[in-house]
Design an enzyme around this catalytic site. Structure first.
Site, PDB file in Angstrom:
ATOM      1  N   HIS A  75       0.836  -1.217   0.000  1.00 23.56           N
ATOM      2  CA  HIS A  75       0.000   0.000   0.000  1.00 23.56           C
ATOM      3  C   HIS A  75       0.863   1.256   0.000  1.00 23.56           C
ATOM      4  O   HIS A  75       0.544   2.249   0.643  1.00 23.56           O
ATOM      5  CB  HIS A  75      -0.935  -0.001   1.215  1.00 23.56           C
ATOM      6  CG  HIS A  75      -2.217  -0.725   0.955  1.00 23.56           C
ATOM      7  ND1 HIS A  75      -3.146  -0.275   0.048  1.00 23.56           N
ATOM      8  CD2 HIS A  75      -2.721  -1.875   1.460  1.00 23.56           C
ATOM      9  CE1 HIS A  75      -4.173  -1.113   0.007  1.00 23.56           C
ATOM     10  NE2 HIS A  75      -3.934  -2.095   0.858  1.00 23.56           N
ATOM     11  N   SER A  76       1.935   1.222  -0.755  1.00 20.91           N
ATOM     12  CA  SER A  76       2.921   2.301  -0.717  1.00 20.91           C
ATOM     13  C   SER A  76       2.416   3.626  -1.304  1.00 20.91           C
ATOM     14  O   SER A  76       1.896   3.678  -2.426  1.00 20.91           O
ATOM     15  CB  SER A  76       4.155   1.828  -1.490  1.00 20.91           C
ATOM     16  OG  SER A  76       4.872   2.906  -2.005  1.00 20.91           O
ATOM     17  N   ASN A  77       2.626   4.710  -0.536  1.00 20.76           N
ATOM     18  CA  ASN A  77       2.354   6.061  -1.054  1.00 20.76           C
ATOM     19  C   ASN A  77       3.353   6.424  -2.144  1.00 20.76           C
ATOM     20  O   ASN A  77       3.033   7.137  -3.087  1.00 20.76           O
ATOM     21  CB  ASN A  77       2.493   7.097   0.071  1.00 20.76           C
ATOM     22  CG  ASN A  77       1.526   6.834   1.191  1.00 20.76           C
ATOM     23  OD1 ASN A  77       0.343   6.621   0.954  1.00 20.76           O
ATOM     24  ND2 ASN A  77       2.026   6.844   2.425  1.00 20.76           N
ATOM     25  N   CYS A  79       4.685   4.463  -4.352  1.00 20.56           N
ATOM     26  CA  CYS A  79       4.273   3.877  -5.633  1.00 20.56           C
ATOM     27  C   CYS A  79       3.127   4.678  -6.244  1.00 20.56           C
ATOM     28  O   CYS A  79       3.079   4.885  -7.460  1.00 20.56           O
ATOM     29  CB  CYS A  79       3.860   2.408  -5.451  1.00 20.56           C
ATOM     30  SG  CYS A  79       5.267   1.318  -5.150  1.00 20.56           S
ATOM     31  N   HIS A 116      -2.804   2.349  -7.540  1.00 21.76           N
ATOM     32  CA  HIS A 116      -1.765   1.760  -8.409  1.00 21.76           C
ATOM     33  C   HIS A 116      -2.435   1.087  -9.612  1.00 21.76           C
ATOM     34  O   HIS A 116      -2.015   1.238 -10.751  1.00 21.76           O
ATOM     35  CB  HIS A 116      -0.940   0.702  -7.664  1.00 21.76           C
ATOM     36  CG  HIS A 116      -0.297   1.204  -6.399  1.00 21.76           C
ATOM     37  ND1 HIS A 116       0.080   0.362  -5.368  1.00 21.76           N
ATOM     38  CD2 HIS A 116       0.014   2.452  -5.985  1.00 21.76           C
ATOM     39  CE1 HIS A 116       0.613   1.089  -4.394  1.00 21.76           C
ATOM     40  NE2 HIS A 116       0.580   2.348  -4.746  1.00 21.76           N
TER      41      HIS A 116
END
Ligand SMILES: Cc1ncc(COP(=O)(O)O)c(C=O)c1O
Length: 352
Positions: A75-77, A79, A116
């Site tokens: 759940h990367s910001n 990315c 994403h």
């Protein structure tokens, strides 16, 4: 390289607002508190990565890239922001994300993972130990297919990315001077360390006297975080040609507000999210800004700040991550036990 001549592509709405939080200050019975709204940088719901990406994507464009390859947590910001920046600049993007197993693909898409997916990124989710190899293979496959891929290190805490936050301190200084304020502390979330490194360099370079306080967001100890930020500072000073003396005493980090691991929830973080939403209509995220605010609240309660101090809370964004945490935040509101502490997408949840 010189700070003034770095490649840069404008991606953010700058300057981000500096706003006072009087109702929060009243509830905490503490010093004056302002928020620097980097959740309003404008790209893909905003966040601190936009400032880093202005320089990092500037270099990618300079090198003629047509594909960005990067990776980070599920759940990367980072990315989210990188995929949006790439798309805005007409590039394709491949994301190698870490999850509990290779090919992890939950039934419902939510939060950053949904973003994403919507940005049309080519997504591969793998166990952490496979991520580097898969990123390298992705680079090779793209090159063999005639693309010009450019690889970005997760979270962008390289000297070019750090330059974005040196610049942020310059911007903040102008706002402070405009209002005749004297700021004593800036409180922020520290993950990979580039944001804090840039702010500390800026604070020193422009002689602001602001003490930057970081609150960790994963399982890094205080000592490890200080060493990591110190290394990033040293490298950035060398690469960008700053002649400054910054020592370990200039790097302040607290490690007790993150929970037991990256993305893990705590009552103090849930409380911080609720207090800010209820007093100021301001939303924090469950991973980063809630850790920084839990730190600020605790330092107020412990009487660390003097009443005449002025604090800036640095809102680094990440609010899309609120949604995957909805069950947990509901449980907190109703005084129930959290349904989970370790997120289901965290690599430690499944074997194989
Ligand atoms: C919302 C948010 N705040 C703070 C940080 C921490 O920034 P840094 O990795 O530069 O320490 C991150 C990094 O991922 C983030 O996404």
């Amino acid at each position: 390289m010189n700070f003034i001549n770095l490649p840069r592509i404008r991606l953010a709405h700058l300057p981000t607002p500096l706003q006072e939080l009087p109702r929060l200050a009243k509830v905490l019975n503490g010093p004056r508190i302002y928020v620097k709204r980097d959740d309003l940088t404008g790209l893909a719901f905003g966040g601190n990565k936009t400032r880093k990406l202005e320089y990092l994507m500037g270099e990618a464009v300079r090198q003629g890239a047509d594909y960005i390859v990067t990776g980070a947590g599920f759940h990367s910001n980072w990315c989210t922001q990188t995929a949006a920046a790439a798309r805005k600049l007409g590039m394709k993007v491949a994301l190698v994300k870490t999850g509990p197993k290779d090919g992890y693909d939950p039934e419902g898409y939510d939060g950053n993972h949904l973003l994403h997916f919507l940005s049309g990124a080519e997504i591969k989710t793998v166990k952490p130990e496979h991520a580097q190899r898969v990123e390298e293979e992705t680079m090779e496959t793209l090159k063999a297919a005639g693309h010009r891929p450019y690889r970005l290190m997760a979270t962008g805490s390289t000297p070019l990315g750090v330059a974005g936050h040196v610049n942020c301190m310059l911007e903040l200084m102008a706002q402070i001077v405009d209002r005749g304020l004297k700021v004593d502390y800036l409180v922020q979330a520290t993950g990979s360390g580039g944001t804090q490194a840039g702010l500390i360099i800026g604070a020193k370079a422009f002689n602001t006297q602001i003490k930057v306080i970081g609150s960790t967001t994963g399982s890094r100890s205080r000592e490890n975080a200080v060493e990591n930020v110190g290394n990033i500072i040293d490298e950035t000073l060398r690469v960008l040609g700053f002649n400054l003396e910054i020592t370990a005493d200039d790097i302040v980090v607290h490690d007790q507000y993150a929970g037991e691991g990256y993305g893990f929830m705590t009552e103090a973080k849930a409380e911080a999210i609720k207090i800010l939403a209820e007093t100021e209509g301001l939303f924090l995220d469950p991973v980063y800004t809630s850790s920084a605010m839990a730190c600020l609240i605790d330092l107020c309660r412990k009487g660390f700040f003097r009443r005449e101090d002025v604090i800036v809370f640095f809102h680094t964004g990440g609010t899309a991550a609120l949604f995957p945490y909805k069950a947990l935040l509901k449980a907190y509101e109703y005084g129930k036990k959290f349904p989970w502490i370790i997120p289901p997408w965290h690599p430690s949840t499944l074997e194989g």
